[in-house]
Design a protein around this motif. Sequence first.
Motif, PDB file in Angstrom:
ATOM      1  N   GLU A 115       0.835  -1.200   0.000  1.00  0.00           N
ATOM      2  CA  GLU A 115       0.000   0.000   0.000  1.00  0.00           C
ATOM      3  C   GLU A 115       0.868   1.248   0.000  1.00  0.00           C
TER       4      GLU A 115
ATOM      5  N   THR B 161      -2.483  -1.311  -3.683  1.00  0.00           N
ATOM      6  CA  THR B 161      -3.255  -0.092  -3.403  1.00  0.00           C
ATOM      7  C   THR B 161      -2.376   1.140  -3.564  1.00  0.00           C
TER       8      THR B 161
ATOM      9  N   GLN C 195      -6.538  -1.330  -6.248  1.00  0.00           N
ATOM     10  CA  GLN C 195      -7.273  -0.227  -5.650  1.00  0.00           C
ATOM     11  C   GLN C 195      -6.575   1.088  -5.978  1.00  0.00           C
TER      12      GLN C 195
END
Length: 341
Positions: free
Chosen positions: A282, A308, A337
Motif C-alpha cells: 500500500e 493499493t 485499488q
Amino acid sequence: MAHGTSSPTARVVLPSAVDPETQDADDGSEYESANEEVEENEEDSLEDWPDDTDELEIVHARISSLAPLRLQRFAGHLTRLCLRQNAISYLDPEVFHLLVKLEEVDLYDNKIKNVGDALDRLSSLTTLDLSFNLLRSIPDALAHLPSLKTAYFVQNRISNITGLDASVSLTSLELGGNRIRRMEALEALVNLEELWLGKNKLSKLENLENLTKLRILSLQSNRITKIENLEKLENLEELYLSHNGVEKIEGLEHNNKLKTLDLGSNFIPAIENISHLTSLEELWLNGNKIPDLHALEPQLRHITSLETIYLEGNPCQQSEGASYRRKIMLSLPQVKQIDAT
C-alpha cells in the motif's frame, strides 16, 4: 472479550444518564449527583459473583470509588479487570496490591491524574490501558511491571516521554493524542514492535536506533518535515507519516520490508527513492504536490506486491483529467485499488 473457561466472567453495565465521552476532561460536576444515585447499586453490583471470578467488566457504570466493589475478594483468581468509561480518579493501593494475579487492567476513559504506587505489585500484568484520562506523564509504575507488553496512554496530557527505562518487555506502546514534542528516552525498548505517536507535536524523527524489532511506526498529524534516522529499523513494515510537513521521499534505503507507506497530506513534489521497496503493498501519496504520473512506471511497476495506491488530491489528478485513472492502470497493472473508489 475472552471468557475464562473454568471460572465465571462478570459484566456489569449500570443504567447511565451521563455519557463520559461527552464530558469535558476537567469537569466532574455532572457525575456528583449521578454517583449519589447509584451508590447503592455499586454496593450490590458484584454480590452475586463468586470469589473465583477471573474476569470483571464494569463499563459505563458511573463508578467513582472502587471501595464498594470489594474487589479484594476476587484476589485469588482475577486476571482481567475492565473499568472503562467510569469516573474513577483514585486507584487505591490497598485494593490493587492484593490483585497480584491481574494480567490485564483497562481503565480507559476515567479521571485518573496519578497512578501512584497502586500497580507496583502487578508483576504478571501484560496489558495496561490508561487512555483518555488526565495523566501528565507516563506513570513511574511501569518500572515495576516486568511482564508488561502492551501499554495505551492515548489522549492524555503527556508532554515528555519518560519512565520507560525498565520497560524492556514492551512490544506495543501507544502515546497518540498527547503533547509530546520530542522522541526520546526510548533506548530501553529493544523488544518494541509497535510505536504509535500520532497527533502530538513532534518535529523530528530521532532516537530510534535501538528499536530494531519495530514493525509499525505511526507518526501521523505531527510537525515532521524530513524522513530520517530510520536506518536501524530494518524490520519496519508499516510507516505512517500522513498530515505532516514532509517535503521529499527519502531516508528509506534500509527499510526494505515496508509493506505500507503512508505519506498522504504532505508537501511531496515527486515520486522517488522507493523503487527498492519490493514488498510494498500500500502506498498513500494523496494530498501532495505531485504534478504528473511519469515516475509511476520506473518507481513502482516492478513491485508485484503493490495492490493499493492513493494519488488523489495531487495536481496530477487535475492535469490528467479524464485520463488520470486509466494512466495509473496502464502504468501499474498489478494495482487493484486506486484512490477511495
